[in-house]
Enzyme design. Structure first.
Site, PDB file in Angstrom:
ATOM      1  N   ASP A  50       0.874  -1.144   0.030  1.00  0.00           N
ATOM      2  CA  ASP A  50       0.218  -0.164  -0.029  1.00  0.00           C
ATOM      3  C   ASP A  50       0.991   1.280   0.046  1.00  0.00           C
ATOM      4  O   ASP A  50       0.374   2.313  -0.331  1.00  0.00           O
ATOM      5  CB  ASP A  50      -0.922   0.061   1.378  1.00  0.00           C
TER       6      ASP A  50
ATOM      7  N   SER B  91      -7.701   5.269   0.451  1.00  0.00           N
ATOM      8  CA  SER B  91      -7.943   3.942   0.062  1.00  0.00           C
ATOM      9  C   SER B  91      -9.312   3.399  -0.086  1.00  0.00           C
ATOM     10  O   SER B  91      -9.904   3.490   1.235  1.00  0.00           O
ATOM     11  CB  SER B  91      -6.938   3.025   0.431  1.00  0.00           C
TER      12      SER B  91
ATOM     13  N   GLN C 239      -5.894  -1.456  -6.857  1.00  0.00           N
ATOM     14  CA  GLN C 239      -6.555  -0.608  -5.914  1.00  0.00           C
ATOM     15  C   GLN C 239      -7.289   0.364  -6.487  1.00  0.00           C
ATOM     16  O   GLN C 239      -6.803   0.870  -7.533  1.00  0.00           O
ATOM     17  CB  GLN C 239      -5.276  -0.229  -4.923  1.00  0.00           C
TER      18      GLN C 239
END
Length: 382
Positions: A292, A314, A364
């Site tokens: 991430d 996110s 993502q």
């Protein structure tokens, strides 16, 4: 679901594949070490601690007999034994969870860990995957996970991870994990685990031709150069020098210079700092944590301009593990952003080892917005 029932009999350790039905002695049912529920694991005992229970065989009952003096060989050195390791990396401490009940764990945001305005998304992913891994037998490894970020996490309070055992098969197992703060679910993860098997193989993805990590600067070296580079305004250098700098537990080395910072792509080498325990489950949790870092931010690259302030959060995150991972060895993270629209940025990622093997694929989506300027009379938060 099968449990491994450990029983000692005349210095012989016997392992039975069976289910726990109930304590054999009703008078001792309220003793903490004898209160057992269906599917509970015994763990490891000694000659003086014998658990007597009623068990139900799942198939033809099989026993593995091992002399008691070799019983320690059955205790794997895993991420949930991290506190017993004299020297372990900061990442093992970050991913270490405190067991509270069966399938319930507690995690923390350590003072030494990198902190942001809210709980780092990689910490949610890594800790939730660690919680799920603790409930799956050691022969099955995570091969995919899908995470959804619901509410920004608070760095100052613990995180409770509740694991739900969705499925246990001979080859696959599925777990759902809910992360809670103040009684509210703030993050969810679904992970699928598979027993290793031989199958068809091909790889169409090719690792980009980039400089090796030994020829590149890490973040600390880049920071030192900027602090002394006369091309940067002295005011910027003075402010940067005053800010407290805490090295990330992940070492990163960027393959491109600042001239490419407006491209919707990014390549960098990374590895965990320090030596990790030799546990594949741990290494996959570490890489999930690292995945991430600077991931969704790549979708902002084409839109960066002087004075631009943004708000990023996110929304979801998916990982597919293709091959075994060594998180304390260099891996190349290749990130691209094919689209940004409607206040959302989308990114894809691939991770290669130094031999050019594709280890992982990732996606993502994140919320990316211009930060709204605050007026002279800000609205109350309540």
């Amino acid at each position: 679901m099968a449990s491994n029932i450990f029983c000692y009999f005349n210095d012989i350790l016997i392992i039975l594949k069976a289910e726990v039905s109930a304590p054999a002695n009703a008078e001792e049912a309220n003793r903490p070490d004898y209160v057992l529920n269906k599917y509970d694991y015994f763990g490891y005992g000694t000659n003086s601690s014998v658990h007597q229970v009623n068990v139900v065989a799942l198939s033809k009952l099989t026993c593995f007999i091992l002399p008691n003096q070799y019983g320690h060989l059955l205790q794997p050195k895993t991420i949930w034994n991290a506190e017993e390791t004299p020297e372990h990396s900061l990442l093992e401490q970050i991913l270490h969870l405190e067991p509270l009940e069966v399938d319930i764990f507690r995690g923390f945001t350590l003072p030494e860990a990198p902190t942001f305005r809210q709980v780092f998304g990689g910490q949610f992913i890594g800790q939730a995957l660690a919680a799920a891994s603790k409930t799956v037998d050691c022969l099955k490894m995570v091969h995919s996970l899908h995470a959804i970020f619901l509410v920004a996490g608070d760095n100052n309070i613990p995180i409770i991870y509740q694991v739900h055992r969705a499925r246990d098969g001979s080859s696959f197992a599925t777990r759902k994990v809910e992360a809670k703060q103040k009684g509210l679910v703030v993050f969810t993860l679904i992970a699928s685990f598979q027993k290793e098997e031989v199958g068809f193989e091909h790889q169409a993805a090719i690792m980009p031709d980039v400089p090796p990590p030994e020829q590149l600067l890490n973040l600390e070296e880049i920071r030192e150069r900027r602090l002394t580079d006369p091309r940067f305004p002295s005011q910027y250098r003075n402010l940067a020098a005053k800010k407290k700098f805490i090295p990330w537990p992940i070492e990163m080395r960027f393959c491109e210079g600042s001239a490419s910072q407006h491209k919707p792509s990014l390549n960098y080498w990374f590895r965990a700092r320090g030596k990790l325990s030799d546990d594949q489950a741990l290494h996959r949790c570490v890489v999930a944590y690292a995945s991430d870092l600077l991931f969704s931010g790549v979708s902002l690259n084409p839109h960066r301009e002087k004075g631009l302030k943004t708000y990023c959060l996110s929304l979801d995150h998916s990982i597919w593990f293709h091959k075994p991972v060594k998180a304390d060895e260099w891996m190349l993270y290749v990130i691209e952003s094919p689209s940004a629209h409607g206040g959302r940025g989308f990114v894809t990622g691939r991770m290669f080892n130094r031999q050019g093997e594709l280890i992982m694929s990732l996606t993502q989506e994140a919320l990316i917005r211009r930060e709204k300027p605050r007026g002279p009379n800000p609205r109350p938060k309540l």
